[in-house]
Design a protein around this motif. Structure first.
Motif, mmCIF file in Angstrom:
data_model
loop_
_atom_site.group_PDB
_atom_site.id
_atom_site.type_symbol
_atom_site.label_atom_id
_atom_site.label_comp_id
_atom_site.label_asym_id
_atom_site.label_seq_id
_atom_site.Cartn_x
_atom_site.Cartn_y
_atom_site.Cartn_z
ATOM 1 N N VAL A 12 -17.366 63.742 -14.866
ATOM 2 C CA VAL A 12 -18.450 64.568 -14.356
ATOM 3 C C VAL A 12 -19.383 64.980 -15.494
ATOM 4 N N LEU A 13 -20.642 65.118 -15.163
ATOM 5 C CA LEU A 13 -21.655 65.473 -16.148
ATOM 6 C C LEU A 13 -21.736 66.984 -16.355
ATOM 7 N N SER A 18 -19.606 70.832 -10.772
ATOM 8 C CA SER A 18 -18.611 70.052 -10.028
ATOM 9 C C SER A 18 -17.483 70.941 -9.512
ATOM 10 N N TRP A 59 -14.697 66.002 -18.297
ATOM 11 C CA TRP A 59 -16.000 66.319 -18.878
ATOM 12 C C TRP A 59 -15.958 65.916 -20.342
ATOM 13 N N PRO A 66 -26.284 60.315 -16.589
ATOM 14 C CA PRO A 66 -25.498 60.152 -15.357
ATOM 15 C C PRO A 66 -24.590 58.920 -15.470
ATOM 16 N N TYR A 67 -23.426 59.001 -14.853
ATOM 17 C CA TYR A 67 -22.484 57.884 -14.899
ATOM 18 C C TYR A 67 -22.955 56.743 -14.015
ATOM 19 N N ASP A 112 -22.213 64.196 -8.932
ATOM 20 C CA ASP A 112 -22.350 62.968 -9.722
ATOM 21 C C ASP A 112 -22.480 61.731 -8.845
ATOM 22 N N GLU A 113 -22.653 61.933 -7.537
ATOM 23 C CA GLU A 113 -22.855 60.872 -6.547
ATOM 24 C C GLU A 113 -21.594 60.100 -6.172
#
Length: 122
Positions: A12-13, A18, A59, A66-67, A112-113
């Motif tokens: 996660v960013l 999150s 993290w 973004p991943y 994070d989609e």
């Protein structure tokens, strides 16, 4: 030899964002945390309070982009005892990203989609 599930991991960013999402959207709560000695990463394990399975959020301090989730064909799935209430909550949160009414399921996406399938208890 016996294997059993322990946890799944996603990176996660924004850890705080999150954590707030997973608690509000799915009721998952932190069950343990590991912070690297040099603080370069934090691992937070979330549990549902029922099963032993956890979701590990990773993290990374130095990760800023973004991943890349590729085609995002993988997902988590959770069963819920009140499907209509869950759907209403997720609709209010604006996180429903796909519905399959014929199958009686829908998906939400996290900050994070990552996609999470919501399944009614049958």
């Amino acid at each position: 030899m016996n294997f059993r599930f322990d946890h799944n991991n996603i990176n996660v960013l924004d850890l705080e964002k999150s954590l707030a999402f997973y608690e509000e959207a799915l009721g998952l709560k932190e069950v343990r945390r590991k912070v690297a000695a040099d603080e370069s990463f934090i691992l937070v394990y979330l549990g549902d309070g029922v099963s032993a399975h956890t979701l590990e959020l990773t993290w990374l301090r130095d990760w800023k982009e973004p991943y890349n989730l590729g085609d995002n064909e993988f997902h988590l799935a959770l069963k819920v005892d009140d499907f209509e209430a869950a759907h209403a909550l997720h609709e209010k949160m604006g996180c429903i990203c796909f519905e399959n009414k014929a199958m009686g399921i829908y998906f939400i996406n996290d900050p994070d989609e990552y996609w999470i399938e919501i399944i009614p208890t049958r």
